[in-house]
Design an enzyme around this catalytic site. Structure first.
Site, PDB file in Angstrom:
ATOM      1  N   ASN A 212       0.724  -1.071   0.026  1.00 35.82           N
ATOM      2  CA  ASN A 212      -0.098   0.005  -0.014  1.00 35.82           C
ATOM      3  C   ASN A 212       1.103   1.138  -0.046  1.00 35.82           C
ATOM      4  OD1 ASN A 212       0.427   0.897   2.780  1.00 35.82           O
ATOM      5  ND2 ASN A 212      -0.162  -1.196   3.227  1.00 35.82           N
TER       6      ASN A 212
ATOM      7  N   LYS B 294       8.163 -17.299 -10.415  1.00 35.52           N
ATOM      8  CA  LYS B 294       7.394 -16.336 -10.820  1.00 35.52           C
ATOM      9  C   LYS B 294       6.186 -16.944 -11.905  1.00 35.52           C
ATOM     10  CE  LYS B 294       8.111 -12.279 -14.268  1.00 35.52           C
ATOM     11  NZ  LYS B 294       8.848 -11.940 -15.443  1.00 35.52           N
TER      12      LYS B 294
ATOM     13  N   ILE C 216      -2.439  -7.137  14.555  1.00 36.30           N
ATOM     14  CA  ILE C 216      -1.373  -6.996  15.632  1.00 36.30           C
ATOM     15  C   ILE C 216      -2.154  -6.413  16.885  1.00 36.30           C
ATOM     16  CG2 ILE C 216       0.512  -6.196  16.222  1.00 36.30           C
ATOM     17  CD1 ILE C 216       1.481  -6.276  13.023  1.00 36.30           C
TER      18      ILE C 216
ATOM     19  N   PHE D 181      -3.802   3.755  14.727  1.00 39.58           N
ATOM     20  CA  PHE D 181      -3.734   4.971  13.774  1.00 39.58           C
ATOM     21  C   PHE D 181      -4.571   4.532  12.831  1.00 39.58           C
ATOM     22  CE2 PHE D 181      -1.628   8.653  12.439  1.00 39.58           C
ATOM     23  CZ  PHE D 181      -1.060   9.152  13.689  1.00 39.58           C
TER      24      PHE D 181
ATOM     25  N   LYS E 196     -13.823   1.251  15.260  1.00 35.53           N
ATOM     26  CA  LYS E 196     -12.479   0.529  15.290  1.00 35.53           C
ATOM     27  C   LYS E 196     -12.002   0.530  16.527  1.00 35.53           C
ATOM     28  CE  LYS E 196     -10.705   0.858  11.009  1.00 35.53           C
ATOM     29  NZ  LYS E 196      -9.800   1.272  10.007  1.00 35.53           N
TER      30      LYS E 196
ATOM     31  N   LYS F 115     -10.909  -3.050  18.401  1.00 34.79           N
ATOM     32  CA  LYS F 115      -9.489  -3.372  18.913  1.00 34.79           C
ATOM     33  C   LYS F 115      -9.448  -3.166  20.390  1.00 34.79           C
ATOM     34  CE  LYS F 115      -7.982  -2.577  13.974  1.00 34.79           C
ATOM     35  NZ  LYS F 115      -7.051  -3.072  13.130  1.00 34.79           N
TER      36      LYS F 115
HETATM   37  N1  CTP Z   1      -3.418  -2.989  12.398  1.00 34.49           N
HETATM   38  C1  CTP Z   1      -2.588  -4.105  12.937  1.00 34.49           C
HETATM   39  N2  CTP Z   1      -2.656  -5.112  12.317  1.00 34.49           N
HETATM   40  C2  CTP Z   1      -3.329  -5.260  11.343  1.00 34.49           C
HETATM   41  C3  CTP Z   1      -4.174  -4.441  10.417  1.00 34.49           C
HETATM   42  C4  CTP Z   1      -4.064  -3.238  11.328  1.00 34.49           C
HETATM   43  O1  CTP Z   1      -1.825  -3.764  13.772  1.00 34.49           O
HETATM   44  N3  CTP Z   1      -3.206  -6.545  10.808  1.00 34.49           N
HETATM   45  C5  CTP Z   1      -3.517  -1.652  13.250  1.00 34.49           C
HETATM   46  C6  CTP Z   1      -2.790  -0.681  12.327  1.00 34.49           C
HETATM   47  O2  CTP Z   1      -1.568  -0.540  12.479  1.00 34.49           O
HETATM   48  C7  CTP Z   1      -3.453   0.685  12.989  1.00 34.49           C
HETATM   49  C8  CTP Z   1      -4.800   0.051  13.186  1.00 34.49           C
HETATM   50  O3  CTP Z   1      -4.757  -1.285  13.288  1.00 34.49           O
HETATM   51  O4  CTP Z   1      -3.040   1.214  14.000  1.00 34.49           O
HETATM   52  C9  CTP Z   1      -5.848   0.534  12.305  1.00 34.49           C
HETATM   53  O5  CTP Z   1      -5.644   0.022  10.940  1.00 34.49           O
HETATM   54  P1  CTP Z   1      -6.753   0.036   9.727  1.00 34.49           P
HETATM   55  O6  CTP Z   1      -6.152  -0.413   8.644  1.00 34.49           O
HETATM   56  O7  CTP Z   1      -7.302   1.358   9.884  1.00 34.49           O
HETATM   57  O8  CTP Z   1      -7.742  -0.922  10.309  1.00 34.49           O
HETATM   58  P2  CTP Z   1      -8.158  -2.412   9.917  1.00 34.49           P
HETATM   59  O9  CTP Z   1      -8.468  -3.109  11.179  1.00 34.49           O
HETATM   60  O10 CTP Z   1      -7.371  -2.961   8.882  1.00 34.49           O
HETATM   61  O11 CTP Z   1      -9.673  -1.979   9.337  1.00 34.49           O
HETATM   62  P3  CTP Z   1     -10.210  -1.432   7.763  1.00 34.49           P
HETATM   63  O12 CTP Z   1      -9.026  -1.832   6.971  1.00 34.49           O
HETATM   64  O13 CTP Z   1     -11.138  -2.338   7.492  1.00 34.49           O
HETATM   65  O14 CTP Z   1     -10.409  -0.031   7.731  1.00 34.49           O
END
Ligand code: CTP
Length: 409
Positions: free
Chosen positions: A217, A296, A315, A331, A349, A353
């Site tokens: 990303n 590949k 995480i 974040f 969210k 979490k």
């Molecule tokens: N995060 C994490 N581990 C993951 C995905 C996200 O620790 N596998 C943490 C990111 O580091 C961030 C937070 O979760 O602090 C929110 O990340 P975000 O991508 O906005 O949340 P998602 O749970 O992935 O929700 P979505 O993609 O559905 O918006």
């Protein structure tokens, strides 16, 4: 002797380089002197062609430094000049000065002073719009920002060359205000995290599809690295777990490089037991290819390709189970247009979490930008912050985190 007994006045080193805007530096010196700040002026040879050192000497009431070996009989004075100073502020800063500083050159008194400094540095660029927007200048400015230099402006408007565009030096009052805001934030942060251990994740992850391709990303890692720097400046012992980014490690920070979500999770769980605060700034992939190909993948004509993805470990959510004693900060980047929608999604969210604090922003605004506008979500509701430079924002966020941690304990 009398000098030693005096309470030390704050002191700023004002660097002036060769731009038409050099005359505005006189006003800058005057404003600081009026505010009770001692100003030591250092001028490049080109600056002396735009404004006389005598003017600055009269305004500052101090000798003006223009030569590398001036005062050499008293030891290495030009290096000593920044010792004990609150900041070096270079205004105006020309394209040439930015280039030389980005390279770490020390070929005149000002650049030597900047390289040998221990204090924060600010630059207020002033130049023609083409020079400012040239990729070389933009590259140099980006380099300076990652080296921790604060870049103030420039503004857009009519330029000395008659053209219109970005390149005008910020007005002296705005430079004074920006430097003061920096120190107000710094004083507030102080050593708020002394004795604390902070772990952060930053950047994107890269999930292999085959040996040469992957899913990733657009996270630049800038916000996470700025937070790591700010946490270290606030006295914390900092571990930064970084996905693939090309950013230099902030000083005093221990860095662990990882590639994919699983490696990031492993690194976090291996070190989290010793941690007081965890800040998850990384944009961790939510899905990874279930079975990365060993060779590949070849193009099969007229066939669509279907990838099977499996969810990665979350995480932050996992930490709520494994290490509930750690103060966990998330974040989140959302793509909605309105602050209210962003806050609503963020709050859901945060609950999911189980986080004491979630910092949420608009992804489109934040990715690769040097500034950011965020909303803090905690048990007491939503707290929006104004848009600000990522390094200033990082210090503000560290202060907000430290305050909440203190309240919790
Ligand atoms: N995060 C994490 N581990 C993951 C995905 C996200 O620790 N596998 C943490 C990111 O580091 C961030 C937070 O979760 O602090 C929110 O990340 P975000 O991508 O906005 O949340 P998602 O749970 O992935 O929700 P979505 O993609 O559905 O918006």
């Amino acid at each position: 002797m009398a000098e030693q007994n005096k309470v030390a006045q704050p002191r700023i080193v004002l660097g002036i380089t060769g731009s038409v805007a050099a005359y505005k530096a006189a006003e800058l010196a005057r404003l600081w002197v009026k505010a009770g700040i001692t100003v030591d002026v250092v001028m490049t040879a080109a600056a002396c062609r735009f404004i006389a050192p005598l003017t600055l000497q009269a305004l500052s009431g101090r000798p003006v430094w223009t030569e590398m070996w001036q005062g050499a009989q008293d030891g290495i004075q030009h290096v000593a000049l920044s010792r004990g100073a609150q900041a070096i502020v270079v205004a105006p800063a020309t394209a040439d000065f930015l280039a030389r500083t980005a390279q770490g050159r020390a070929d005149d008194v000002l650049s030597t002073l900047c390289l040998a400094r221990e204090c924060p540095m600010f630059v207020a660029p002033a130049m023609n719009v083409q020079m400012w927007t040239h990729p070389a200048t933009q590259r140099n400015v980006a380099r300076l920002r990652t080296d921790g230099v604060n870049v103030l402006g420039p503004n857009a408007g009519e330029l000395a060359c008659g053209e219109i565009g970005e390149g005008r030096m910020l007005p002296p009052e705005e430079i004074v205000a920006a430097v003061s805001a920096h120190f107000a934030e710094d004083t507030a942060v102080g050593k708020m995290l002394a004795g604390r251990r902070v772990m952060l994740t930053a950047g994107p992850t890269f999930e292999a599809i085959d040996p040469v391709r992957g899913l990733t990303n657009r996270s630049s890692g800038k916000m996470g690295f700025a937070l790591a720097r700010a946490a270290a400046q606030a006295g914390a012992e900092v571990t930064l777990i970084a996905g693939p980014v090309a950013l230099p490690t902030p000083s005093g920070v221990t860095r662990i490089d990882v590639v994919n979500a699983q490696e990031m999770a492993d690194a976090v769980f291996a070190h989290v037991a010793r941690v007081d605060i965890f800040i998850g700034v990384a944009a961790v992939a939510d899905y990874a290819p279930a079975a990365p190909a060993e060779q590949k993948i070849k193009k099969e004509t007229s066939e669509t390709l279907t990838l099977t993805l499996r969810p990665t470990i979350d995480i932050l959510a996992e930490l709520a189970q494994r290490a509930p004693q750690v103060f966990r900060v998330g974040f989140a980047a959302e793509t909605q247009n309105f602050a209210q929608d962003i806050a609503t999604l963020g709050e859901a969210k945060r609950q999911r979490k189980n986080l004491p604090l979630l910092i949420v922003n608009r992804a489109q605004d934040a990715i690769n930008a040097d500034d950011n506008e965020v909303i803090l979500l905690d048990d007491n509701g939503a707290h929006p912050l104004p848009r600000m430079d990522k390094s200033l924002l990082a210090r503000r966020l560290i202060k907000e985190i430290a305050q909440r941690l203190r309240q919790k304990n």
